[in-house]
Write an enzyme that holds these catalytic residues in place. Structure first.
Site: not given
Ligand code: THU
Length: 135
Positions: A44, A46, A55, A57, A88
């Site tokens: 991920n 941000e 994310c 994935e 998600c």
């Molecule tokens: N996140 C992912 O990268 N993948 C997931 O399957 C669930 C959530 C990340 C998004 C964000 O940077 C952090 O986790 C919190 O939501």
């Protein structure tokens, strides 16, 4: 779970370290195995403008596509969580774009818990190309 995908989990675990998650402090790693057998990873990323974050994935899928591959045959996601973290909603759709319903998805925790599911189980009743067939 009887047969965790050790190679894929290890790749996801390693790339998770590179996650840029200063806002949520929740690092996630993902790995996909493509039809060629090659493994592509993502974490991920941000952003201070929160909705711009991506994310793990999505990163792994983008890496696979950038490498010229179109189909994935297995997925693993890992995070430091009490229970295995599922993708998600948006990422479920992204995985379904490139993987069949039966594709195994391993959800793992850094403590070693694993849960096995499939793309179809994660996204039942999904929107597909067939829904746009108006011919
Ligand atoms: N996140 C992912 O990268 N993948 C997931 O399957 C669930 C959530 C990340 C998004 C964000 O940077 C952090 O986790 C919190 O939501």
């Amino acid at each position: 779970m009887s047969n965790p995908d050790a190679e894929l989990i290890a790749a996801a675990r390693m790339v998770r370290e590179n996650a840029h998650a200063p806002y949520s402090r929740f690092k996630v790693g993902a790995a996909v195995r493509a039809a060629s057998g090659k493994v592509y990873v993502g974490c991920n990323v941000e952003n201070v403008a929160y909705p711009e974050g991506t994310c793990a994935e999505a990163g792994a899928v983008a890496a696979m596509i950038a490498a010229g591959e179109k189909r994935l045959t297995a997925v693993a996601v890992i995070a430091d969580s009490p229970t295995a973290v599922p993708p998600c909603g948006g990422c479920r759709q992204k995985l379904a774009e490139f993987g069949a319903g039966a594709v195994p998805v391993t959800l793992a925790t850094t403590d070693g818990l694993t849960t096995l599911t499939t793309i179809a189980d994660l996204l039942p009743g999904s929107f597909t190309l067939a829904h746009m067939d108006r011919a």
